[in-house]
Design an enzyme around this catalytic site. Structure first.
Site, PDB file in Angstrom:
ATOM      1  N   ASN A   1       1.245   3.952  -3.037  1.00  0.00           N
ATOM      2  CA  ASN A   1       0.952   5.374  -2.823  1.00  0.00           C
ATOM      3  C   ASN A   1       2.099   6.253  -3.315  1.00  0.00           C
ATOM      4  O   ASN A   1       1.877   7.277  -3.963  1.00  0.00           O
ATOM      5  CB  ASN A   1       0.729   5.664  -1.330  1.00  0.00           C
ATOM      6  CG  ASN A   1      -0.685   5.352  -0.877  1.00  0.00           C
ATOM      7  OD1 ASN A   1      -1.561   5.076  -1.691  1.00  0.00           O
ATOM      8  ND2 ASN A   1      -0.903   5.384   0.427  1.00  0.00           N
TER       9      ASN A   1
ATOM     10  N   ARG B   1      -9.135   3.700  -7.577  1.00  0.00           N
ATOM     11  CA  ARG B   1      -8.438   3.542  -6.304  1.00  0.00           C
ATOM     12  C   ARG B   1      -9.505   3.485  -5.216  1.00  0.00           C
ATOM     13  O   ARG B   1     -10.454   4.262  -5.236  1.00  0.00           O
ATOM     14  CB  ARG B   1      -7.486   4.719  -6.028  1.00  0.00           C
ATOM     15  CG  ARG B   1      -6.461   4.985  -7.126  1.00  0.00           C
ATOM     16  CD  ARG B   1      -5.630   3.779  -7.470  1.00  0.00           C
ATOM     17  NE  ARG B   1      -5.060   3.127  -6.307  1.00  0.00           N
ATOM     18  CZ  ARG B   1      -4.582   1.891  -6.311  1.00  0.00           C
ATOM     19  NH1 ARG B   1      -4.636   1.164  -7.390  1.00  0.00           N
ATOM     20  NH2 ARG B   1      -4.057   1.390  -5.223  1.00  0.00           N
TER      21      ARG B   1
ATOM     22  N   GLU C   1       0.827  -1.212   0.000  1.00  0.00           N
ATOM     23  CA  GLU C   1       0.000   0.000   0.000  1.00  0.00           C
ATOM     24  C   GLU C   1       0.861   1.262   0.000  1.00  0.00           C
ATOM     25  O   GLU C   1       0.617   2.205  -0.756  1.00  0.00           O
ATOM     26  CB  GLU C   1      -0.920   0.031   1.226  1.00  0.00           C
ATOM     27  CG  GLU C   1      -1.925  -1.111   1.345  1.00  0.00           C
ATOM     28  CD  GLU C   1      -2.939  -1.153   0.221  1.00  0.00           C
ATOM     29  OE1 GLU C   1      -3.044  -0.172  -0.540  1.00  0.00           O
ATOM     30  OE2 GLU C   1      -3.616  -2.192   0.088  1.00  0.00           O
TER      31      GLU C   1
END
Lengths: 146, 114
Positions: free
Chosen positions: A52, A108, A48
């Site tokens: 990002n 997303r 994650e």
């Protein structure tokens, strides 16, 4: 912090490195003898954070960007930092709100930080617009019997 | 990522092989959507037997397909999820919108009974 063991990995901000980064972090954590579930937690949280950095940190100019993964082990805890030198986050609180995403058109889900917070013991975000972002996480291994 | 798509009437069975993350979900999404339009698909069934890892990119992928299918009163179903995937389904609330089945036969039967 003075760690018992540490590692640093610098990689291009390319999406194919998302799997590389999470596998490296999971392998490094192996010396703490984590359960299958704990390994999955670490892999998911790292995935994650690196995603990002690539999507949001360098979204418009991924070409020369790098993402740094730092891991340290102290006693039974793993400390992980994901660092980018991208555009930064102007409103960290908003970015960390469940379901908030700045890129809904790319499907997303806005669940990245929520997953990091759920799977790790601590998550801290430091960011400065146009300078970059640091995500710091830690997880004590061996807390649960799974 | 290797993915096989099988068409069963108006249902598409998607069998991804490997991790579902941001990198792999983009191509997977394109492949599914292209085939879904061409075959006039109403329901999607994901068979996750060969998926050990999925992050929030997979949540986005499944929610996106759920929106497409539910627009035509179709359903989105998932079978064979591992324990670590189950946690993602729990946290994200995905299990409230997709139908979860233990195995492929059960999933196909339930979808065809609708």
């Amino acid at each position: 912090m003075e760690y018992d063991n540490e590692m640093i990995l610098e990689m291009s901000a390319k999406s194919r490195n998302e799997s590389f980064a999470r596998v490296v972090a999971a392998s490094f954590a192996a010396s703490l003898d984590p359960t299958v579930a704990e390994v999955a937690d670490i892999k998911t949280a790292v995935s994650e954070a690196v995603t990002n950095a690539i999507i949001h940190g360098y979204g418009e100019s991924p070409k020369n960007g790098t993402v740094t993964l730092k891991c340290g082990i102290l006693q039974d805890t793993i400390y992980i930092e994901i660092i980018d030198f991208g555009k930064g986050i102007s409103d960290i609180e908003e970015a960390m709100t469940p379901l908030y995403t700045s890129a809904p058109e790319d499907e997303r889900s806005g669940m990245g930080f929520t997953i990091m917070e759920t799977f790790m013991d601590s998550v801290e975000v430091l960011s400065q617009p146009s300078k970059g972002t640091v995500v710091r996480m830690s997880k004590k291994i061996g807390q649960r019997d799974i | 990522m290797e993915t096989s798509l099988k068409i069963l009437g108006q249902t598409m069975i998607v069998v991804p092989i490997g991790d579902i993350d941001h990198h792999t979900s983009i191509a997977l999404r394109e492949k599914i959507d292209k085939e879904a339009v061409r075959e006039n698909i109403k329901n999607i069934l994901f068979d996750f037997s060969n998926v050990e890892f999925m992050d929030s990119s997979g949540i986005g992928l499944i929610i996106g397909r759920y929106k497409l299918m539910s627009a035509n009163n179709g359903i989105t179903a998932v079978c064979h999820i591992s324990d670590s995937l189950r946690r993602i389904f729990d946290i994200s609330g995905l299990k409230k919108i997709v139908h979860l089945y233990g195995n492929l036969d059960e999933a196909i039967n339930q979808i065809q009974l609708r």
